[in-house]
Write a protein that holds these residues in place. Structure first.
Motif, mmCIF file in Angstrom:
data_model
loop_
_atom_site.group_PDB
_atom_site.id
_atom_site.type_symbol
_atom_site.label_atom_id
_atom_site.label_comp_id
_atom_site.label_asym_id
_atom_site.label_seq_id
_atom_site.Cartn_x
_atom_site.Cartn_y
_atom_site.Cartn_z
ATOM 1 N N MET A 40 49.063 -34.749 -76.793
ATOM 2 C CA MET A 40 47.776 -35.385 -77.139
ATOM 3 C C MET A 40 47.126 -36.049 -75.933
ATOM 4 O O MET A 40 47.530 -35.830 -74.832
ATOM 5 N N PRO A 41 46.110 -36.865 -76.165
ATOM 6 C CA PRO A 41 45.259 -37.307 -75.087
ATOM 7 C C PRO A 41 45.961 -37.520 -73.759
ATOM 8 O O PRO A 41 46.872 -38.322 -73.652
ATOM 9 N N LYS A 42 45.534 -36.778 -72.780
ATOM 10 C CA LYS A 42 46.127 -36.947 -71.464
ATOM 11 C C LYS A 42 45.281 -37.978 -70.748
ATOM 12 O O LYS A 42 44.369 -37.678 -70.022
ATOM 13 N N ASP A 43 45.628 -39.182 -71.060
ATOM 14 C CA ASP A 43 44.789 -40.272 -70.653
ATOM 15 C C ASP A 43 45.425 -40.980 -69.469
ATOM 16 O O ASP A 43 45.267 -42.179 -69.307
ATOM 17 N N SER A 44 46.162 -40.191 -68.660
ATOM 18 C CA SER A 44 47.082 -40.809 -67.723
ATOM 19 C C SER A 44 46.414 -41.752 -66.731
ATOM 20 O O SER A 44 46.945 -42.800 -66.422
ATOM 21 N N GLN A 45 45.200 -41.413 -66.305
ATOM 22 C CA GLN A 45 44.578 -42.284 -65.304
ATOM 23 C C GLN A 45 44.477 -43.710 -65.801
ATOM 24 O O GLN A 45 44.522 -44.652 -65.052
ATOM 25 N N LYS A 70 37.094 -44.233 -79.801
ATOM 26 C CA LYS A 70 38.336 -44.857 -79.309
ATOM 27 C C LYS A 70 39.501 -44.533 -80.220
ATOM 28 O O LYS A 70 40.620 -44.319 -79.766
ATOM 29 N N ASN A 71 39.230 -44.520 -81.499
ATOM 30 C CA ASN A 71 40.273 -44.178 -82.446
ATOM 31 C C ASN A 71 40.762 -42.748 -82.221
ATOM 32 O O ASN A 71 41.956 -42.463 -82.259
ATOM 33 N N ILE A 72 39.825 -41.874 -81.961
ATOM 34 C CA ILE A 72 40.189 -40.475 -81.698
ATOM 35 C C ILE A 72 40.994 -40.384 -80.405
ATOM 36 O O ILE A 72 41.990 -39.666 -80.325
ATOM 37 N N LEU A 73 40.559 -41.140 -79.413
ATOM 38 C CA LEU A 73 41.278 -41.110 -78.134
ATOM 39 C C LEU A 73 42.717 -41.601 -78.290
ATOM 40 O O LEU A 73 43.596 -41.206 -77.541
ATOM 41 N N ALA A 77 36.243 -34.866 -76.435
ATOM 42 C CA ALA A 77 36.632 -33.559 -75.913
ATOM 43 C C ALA A 77 36.240 -33.429 -74.447
ATOM 44 O O ALA A 77 36.980 -32.874 -73.628
ATOM 45 N N VAL A 78 35.072 -33.959 -74.106
ATOM 46 C CA VAL A 78 34.606 -33.884 -72.731
ATOM 47 C C VAL A 78 35.408 -34.839 -71.850
ATOM 48 O O VAL A 78 35.667 -34.592 -70.684
ATOM 49 N N PHE A 79 35.814 -35.938 -72.459
ATOM 50 C CA PHE A 79 36.471 -37.010 -71.738
ATOM 51 C C PHE A 79 37.910 -36.663 -71.363
ATOM 52 O O PHE A 79 38.403 -37.035 -70.308
ATOM 53 N N LEU A 80 38.573 -35.925 -72.262
ATOM 54 C CA LEU A 80 39.993 -35.636 -72.053
ATOM 55 C C LEU A 80 40.191 -34.243 -71.470
ATOM 56 O O LEU A 80 39.279 -33.430 -71.459
ATOM 57 N N GLU A 81 41.411 -33.973 -71.029
ATOM 58 C CA GLU A 81 41.720 -32.623 -70.562
ATOM 59 C C GLU A 81 42.303 -31.829 -71.710
ATOM 60 O O GLU A 81 43.253 -32.272 -72.344
ATOM 61 N N GLY A 82 41.799 -30.631 -71.930
ATOM 62 C CA GLY A 82 42.280 -29.822 -73.029
ATOM 63 C C GLY A 82 41.108 -29.354 -73.875
ATOM 64 O O GLY A 82 39.954 -29.547 -73.513
ATOM 65 N N THR A 83 41.434 -28.748 -75.000
ATOM 66 C CA THR A 83 40.396 -28.160 -75.835
ATOM 67 C C THR A 83 40.443 -28.769 -77.228
ATOM 68 O O THR A 83 41.514 -28.927 -77.800
#
Ligand code: ADP
Ligand code: ZN
Length: 749
Positions: A1-6, A51-54, A77-83
């Motif tokens: 799920m969200p690759k929010d690593s940064q 934010k909830n989705i993220l 979708a635009v914010f994260l990496e992936g589809t």
């Protein structure tokens, strides 16, 4: 799920850091919002939802049409990496959204039966490589084994299920394939689900959650109030004449006329054509080529008015539909709300006119006669609601929102007169005793009956139920004979709107007392009720068609830009609103951007759009500004303070909406003086502002006339001089400045 690593890396769990992280994410989301979509603010609860989705949570979004649902899944979708997979019921709808996203420079694709083999391969490749941000699929395509296996290999973020009410048989667009979605998604691993819909009845909501097994999901329900929509009901008398007048008053604007039967659709489309209106029919009986062509022509503005059965609608994302007419009375309030909801999605003007006749209700009831008993009974309840909505003189907005379980407390509608009943109020009467009788009857019959039985008891009708329950023995029996059944039914409905009675969700049609109702029984007080309309007798209110538009942008420039937009749209084979939407064009016609930087400040204009479509618009505006000798934003505003023009636009819009100046000042954290300064600048640069609504509140007519005369004859409009001259009349500086603005707006601009 969200690759929010940064964001998550290097951040500990100390509160300070979490706060910082939140702020950082907030800023980055906002940057993306502006960069990609061109908007500087989130609307309603978009940000919380995103934010909830993220966070990877299941999310249920209930928002009325036009409130901005799509952004809720597009931005993550635009914010994260992936589809992200987006499941959408109609191919037309998908294509539309994909076009819009591509125009913004976002890689979005769809998978459906209209693609060739090689196109499918290209889409799949792009998805596997992680280039596709949003992949739109129809539920039918989702079930295909080859698609499932390819999706398994992709890096999926979440699944957004658009128009989620299609899952429910209780909704208005049930689609059996939708009920299979959850089983298929389960094969793709633990994907978070985002369900979105504009249908809000509690029954449908429950159905969706059960089917998607997301009872625990966070639910975000927005108000169903569509402030920009003007609601109106008229009698069907001289309907064709009324229709022509109405459509002509909205000349050149896009509108939908809904009719009940295909035959009427044909007839009215021809009737409009004969009257020089660019209209076309749309219904399920037309050849599909013609249907598609008519729909495209409507989207591309080759045709202004589409005359349609309700088959036309869900797939239509056109944001600038300016009016929706119901030529026939609709079957349910819910359908009516959805259909009117297609007007003004962009937040600008939307006029909703419905023609009503009780004969229509009777006709519709006849259609149901072959249905099973429960279904017929339910349909009848819906029709009765429709009739009472139409005949009632209570604010339309209040009634509609009440229908969706929302209590409308604002006085926006009564103040801005944004429905016919608020604009032309009917006679009112004291309702205390009537309401009391109604509530007593509900209580004495043990809260187990519906409207019909209650009015029978009150007016003393010896029906079968009255007999078998011995309700003729009740003290209220027959106590309201003089008023008659219709009036009592109007009283009971208004009692519901007042919050004293509520519908029982489990037992359709049954009315129960609320706590508020019980207190009223104990301590009755004065309440105001309105007399219903009697369309057979009453005079038509003076036609409102022109009165209900509000503008303060440069109309000639706006029209020019619209023309340009159409030309470019044609060249590119896209609907015009994909290029720029109306609110953006309006804003351009307020601040006259003449370079890329300024253009990118316009709401709805992101970086992608400036690059793709900006140049010809800038050229046109430049040319226009020179020809008309206009002072532009960049001339009067210091470059570093572009935000200033934002404030001006906000002020102009708020004044258009007749918001009190105190409120505007407060919302922008300004002093009244500063606000007046801004307003003066707006006026001096040539924009007309109508402040009458405010001036009326603070000054009587004599004083207004005195000041008006003064400015008409004075040598200069200097305020100090005026204060001196008019010393004996004790005007305040604010009054003087306001009248000067009014004067300038009327004469100089
Ligand atoms: P819905 O799907 O809820 O009917 P859409 O997603 O089509 O609504 O959005 C309706 C309109 O609102 C679109 O024209 C969209 O561009 C616009 N919109 C969405 N979010 C914003 C925002 N934050 N600021 C300004 N306009 C927005
Ligand atoms: Zn109203």
């Amino acid at each position: 799920m969200p690759k929010d690593s940064q964001i998550t890396e290097s951040m500990g769990s100390q509160p300070m850091l979490i706060e910082q992280k939140d702020q950082l994410e907030k800023d980055r989301l906002k940057d993306k919002l502006k960069e990609v979509f061109g908007y500087s603010q989130f609307r309603g609860n978009q940000e919380t939802i995103i934010k909830n989705i993220l966070k990877g949570k299941n999310t249920f979004v209930i928002m009325p049409t036009g409130a901005g649902k799509s952004l809720c899944y597009q931005l993550p979708a635009v914010f994260l990496e992936g589809t992200a997979i987006v499941i959408s019921p109609l191919i037309a709808l998908m294509k539309n959204q994909v076009d819009v996203l591509n125009a913004l420079g976002v890689n979005a694709q769809f998978l459906n039966s209209t693609l060739t083999k090689s196109e499918i391969n290209r889409v799949k490749q792009g998805t596997l490589e992680g280039k596709v941000k949003l992949l739109y699929v129809a539920p039918e395509s989702l079930t295909k084994p080859e698609n499932i296996s390819f999706l398994k290999q992709s890096n999926l973020l979440f699944a957004a299920i658009d128009e989620a009410h299609c899952i429910s048989e209780w909704g208005h667009d049930f689609r059996p394939e939708y009920r299979k979605i959850k089983t298929i998604l389960d094969q793709l691993g633990q994907l978070p689900i985002i369900a979105l819909t504009a249908t809000a009845t509690p029954k449908v909501k429950l159905d969706i959650q059960r089917n998607l097994q997301m009872e625990e999901a966070d639910v975000f329900k927005s108000s169903f109030n569509r402030e920009n929509l003007y609601y109106e009901v008229r009698s069907k008398k001289d309907i064709k004449k009324q229709l022509i007048k109405f459509v002509k008053a909205h000349h050149g604007k896009s509108g939908i006329v809904y009719c009940l039967s295909r035959k009427t659709v044909q007839e009215i489309a021809e009737f409009l054509q004969v009257n020089d209106i660019k209209a076309a029919p749309y219904h399920a009986g037309l050849d599909s080529n013609i249907r598609i062509k008519n729909q495209d022509d409507f989207l591309n503005e080759e045709i202004h008015v589409i005359v349609a059965t309700i088959a036309f609608g869900m797939g239509i994302d056109k944001p600038d539909v300016r009016f929706v007419v119901h030529y026939d009375t609709p079957k349910s309030l819910e359908g009516y709300y959805q259909e009117t909801g297609r007007a003004g999605r962009d937040g600008l003007e939307g006029n909703c006119l419905m023609f009503y006749s009780y004969n229509d209700i009777i006709k519709l009831e006849k259609f149901n006669k072959d249905k099973p008993v429960t279904e017929r009974e339910n349909a009848k309840v819906l029709l009765e609601e429709m009739a009472s909505y139409s005949e009632s003189a209570v604010c339309r907005r209040k009634q509609l929102l009440h229908y969706f379980g929302e209590i409308y407390q604002g006085n926006y509608c009564s103040e801005t007169k944004w429905c016919d009943n608020c604009r032309y109020p009917k006679e009112k009467y004291e309702g205390k005793d009537y309401v009391l009788t109604g509530l007593k009857t509900v209580s004495l019959t043990n809260e187990r009956f519906g409207l019909k039985h209650l009015t029978d008891v009150i007016t003393g009708v010896s029906s079968q139920y009255v007999q078998s329950y011995r309700h003729y023995e009740l003290p209220v029996f027959g106590s309201g004979k003089n008023e008659g059944q219709e009036m009592w039914s109007s009283i009971l409905r208004q009692t519901m709107l007042l919050g004293f009675l509520e519908k029982d969700i489990e037992h359709v049609g049954t009315l129960k007392l609320t706590n508020k109702g019980r207190s009223f029984l104990e301590e009755p007080h004065s309440v105001e009720l309105s007399k219903d309309h009697d369309y057979g007798k009453e005079e038509e209110p003076s036609i409102t068609d022109e009165a209900i538009t509000r503008r303060s942008y440069d109309i000639s420039l706006f029209e020019l830009l619209k023309g340009l937009r159409k030309k470019i749209a044609r060249q590119k084979g896209l609907p015009p609103y994909v290029i720029f939407q109306d609110p953006s064009l309006e804003e351009m016609a307020i601040i006259y951007p003449t370079n890329r930087e300024e253009l990118s400040q316009i709401n709805g204009v992101g970086r992608g759009k400036v690059a793709k479509f900006g140049q010809p618009f800038i050229e046109t505006i430049k040319h226009y500004v020179i020809e008309n000798d206009i002072t532009t934003a960049s001339d009067v505003v210091i470059k570093s303070a572009i935000n200033k023009s934002k404030i001006k636009i906000h002020i102009i819009q708020q004044i258009d909406r007749k918001v009190d100046l105190e409120e505007i000042a407060e919302s922008k954290n300004m002093k009244m003086e500063e606000l007046l300064g801004e307003i003066e600048q707006i006026c001096y640069s040539g924009t007309k502002l109508n402040l009458d609504y405010y001036v009326e509140q603070i000054m009587d007519h004599d004083r207004q006339d005195d000041l008006y005369d003064y400015f008409l004859n004075a040598e200069s409009d200097n305020i100090r001089e005026a204060l001196n001259e008019l010393e004996d009349e004790d005007f305040s500086e604010e009054e003087l400045r306001l009248m000067r603005i009014k004067f300038l707006s009327e004469y100089a601009n």
